[in-house]
Enzyme design. Sequence first.
Site, PDB file in Angstrom:
ATOM      1  N   ARG A 199       7.467  -6.621   1.466  1.00 12.95           N
ATOM      2  CA  ARG A 199       8.311  -5.448   1.235  1.00 12.95           C
ATOM      3  C   ARG A 199       8.886  -4.852   2.512  1.00 12.95           C
ATOM      4  NH1 ARG A 199       4.715  -2.714  -3.620  1.00 12.95           N
ATOM      5  NH2 ARG A 199       5.286  -4.325  -5.099  1.00 12.95           N
ATOM      6  N   GLY A 202      -8.784  13.085 -10.857  1.00 11.82           N
ATOM      7  CA  GLY A 202      -7.714  12.100 -11.025  1.00 11.82           C
ATOM      8  C   GLY A 202      -8.198  10.996 -11.943  1.00 11.82           C
TER       9      GLY A 202
END
Lengths: 670, 246
Positions: A337, A40
């Site tokens: 959030r 990655g």
Amino acid sequence: MALDSKIPHGPIKDKWTDYKNHINLVNPANKRHIDIIVVGTGLAGGSAAATLAELGYNVKAFAYQDSPRRAHSIAAQGGINAAKNYQGDGDSTYRLFYDTVKGGDYRSREANVYRLAEVSANIIDQCVAQGVPFARDYGGLLDNRSFGGVLVSRTFYAKGQTGQQLLLGAYSAMNRQIARGKIEMFNRHEMLDVVKVDGKARGIIARNLITGEIERHSAHAVVIASGGYGNVYFLSTNAMGSNATAAWKIHKKGAYFANPCYTQIHPTCIPRSGDYQSKLTLMSESLRNDGRIWVPKNIEDAKAIQKREIKPTDIAEENRDYFLERRYPAFGNLVPRDVASRAAKERCDAGFGVNATGEAVFLDFATAITRYGKTQAKIHNIENASDAKIYELGQAIVEEKYGNLFQMYEKIVDENPYETPMMIYPATHYTMGGIWVDYNLMTSVDGLYCIGEANFSEHGANRLGASALMQGLADGYFVLPYTIGDYLSNEIRTGKIPTNTPEFDEAEKEVTDRINFFINNNGEYSVDYYHKKLGNIMWEKCGMSRNEQGLKEAMVEIKALREDFWKNVKVPGSANEMNPELEKAGRVADFLELGELFAKDALDRNESCGGHFREESVELEGEQKGEAKRNDTDYAYVAAWEYTGEPADAVLHKEILEFKDIELKQRSYK
Amino acid sequence: MNLTLKIWRQKDSKSKGQMVDYKVTDISEHMSFLEMMDVLNEQLVNTGEEPVAFDHDCREGICGMCSMYINGEAHGPDRGVTTCQLHMRMFKDGDTITIEPFRAAAFPVIKDLVVDRTSFERIQQAGGYISVNTSGNTQDANSIPISKHAADEAMDAATCIGCGACVATCKNSSAMLFVGAKVSQYALLPQGQIEAADRVRNMVAQMDLEGFGNCTNTGACEIECPKGISLENIARMNRELMKANL
């Protein structure tokens, strides 16, 4: 195996410095005899690969894309936090640490978060030196803005494309090392298994996505930086290719998976419009700096809006319910959030949603445009400016701050957000759960590391805005390069790791058998058919709101779906070529296991925490009545699951979280 | 909407390709172009055919992956968007849509609509960076003020997503908008000055080596660029190159 978090002793502010002063180092001349695999190459993996190569190690980096520049870190919009206190508004390492632990609902590890806050200021220096064009004020100094869950302006940004610019910075650092031959880059490759030799991670099996060839790669240590697993929901803000495979494969080989049930639900996404939808698009949280969130006060108005009989601008100010400002006067539209998401869902569930499906609230910029316009009129000495002129001046400011986001919204929804308020709704975004790691970022397998979104450590049950980029780069640039050296100092006499060993044979056989199964299965249903069904179960029963019965049902349903998948999935094409359906099949097979562990973890955690509202756990009294209720007595732990064969049989290991520097208390944003 | 799609099918880089016709039905005008392609692929999988391979990922207009050439235009008929941001409301019921891979000698086809853009990688590796150690022991970020104007201009250049639309749309398959954008970003910032001459020389040399053509100021790249990267960047690159060679 018992969990040892290896947190250094001593006062929290000295832990990282003391740790660095006492670890073993690898002689520069020996580093070139040591190989490291990085899987990655987003913000975490890219910054790690570049830095490890610069230190002198031989790095092999793997990305499923054609270039590291396309990792999904690129889509992060709003910004990156750093405790620079350039604004003089009271920011400090401690305050960033405090906000992050509190924002994460006290489910992260103090020592890791403190270290993150400590190195955050360095990240900005580093990126500026690399030529990242952060926003500047007119004096030429760096500009900041504010994000949800905090009361200071510590977020650095590059328009609405901060993730892109930071990633390109890490990518450029990688390119420099690729050109020097210190990073060997494997684009369009996917890791399909990890190889362990004598209990240590010693390599990976990867598939060349162009030719289909299965390859063996060895190294002295393996670093997983493969991002999050939000696509377990099918619809999420993740890129289409974001998958859990690397993380899930190492879990099956002994790495514990921590807090899988913690996913972030982001409050400001463009609502779903139909069944064909392939993914959800995020609107940066930074919009909440200037946008006000509301729904109609009267249910008749809401119904009329849903049917498009009236326009939002037809609703008078006194008939609007700015529900975040009403419920949380201290933080208003800038609550974290999870709080914003739950509040929006609550209004929509009560029937006040504003689009055809009733699953949207307004994010309105009219007030900000007027406010900015008035200031601009003063600055430009325009006397008696008309409303239209004020609006025009204000619009230019808003456009400068958020122009690309407004353009993106208009392209997707076909409405001009300068003229009519945006519609937004919560969606699955970033995963806080992930592979369990100790203070060194090492997993429960020796020599196997996990960084960035793929690990669990910093965000607790909820991530504050602009903290993901910070963690990715902190892990890759500044933390892993130290901690991995301590481990590798014992590897200088190991020599090259051969790949023609039984361990590699076995891992490769597992990988090829599975691929051959998919190609030869000739079933009835497509991979997407299963993925959508899984996503549906996950959203309905393991989403923002959960209960015991639903979670138990989810576990049964996911298992049944998985069994059906392995009988009836259809994958066209062959194994020895580029085959995107085959890639998807492998990834969805992993999601079908992870989803069940997710539900099992959520079932175990009988408390409301972060973005997850456990219906059995709600405040009944007092100021917080109706809010999510956390339970510190029973659940102040990290749930680290050990794989034993079936997700339902995973064994729970608890890392008890100790809070010595921050008092555990009710989170209040009122 | 019901549509006829003419799509380039090519098994791999060595095989010969051809246009193949497909029909799709019940396409909603709210779908993105890629969602329409998903519908086609689902249909192909269900009938046992191989789905069309195409590059895509973020579907938010930022990763630069979706490299389709639609009705003779990179990323299709809408301005300032990538293919994932192109919506079916741009088309009419009964339309025939031609879909091809990006065409350029330096972007060989891998399969169907997927092309190899690693030539862009090699150009970046030739000098698209600032040689600074990633240790974090750099000076304080505010120690070198940068004017807002310069920072904004650098940002505009840095916005390039490396999608290759500029190359695909250029009659000379030139990559000068792409290279110009990177050269400009660093040329505008004090941090990039030290290596500016080597950077532009090396990147331009690599660009030529990869087989990209030259710029003849037609300006199609600027028009087709989903991020609005301006031709000014090509001019700046040329100035930087001239300065480097003086």
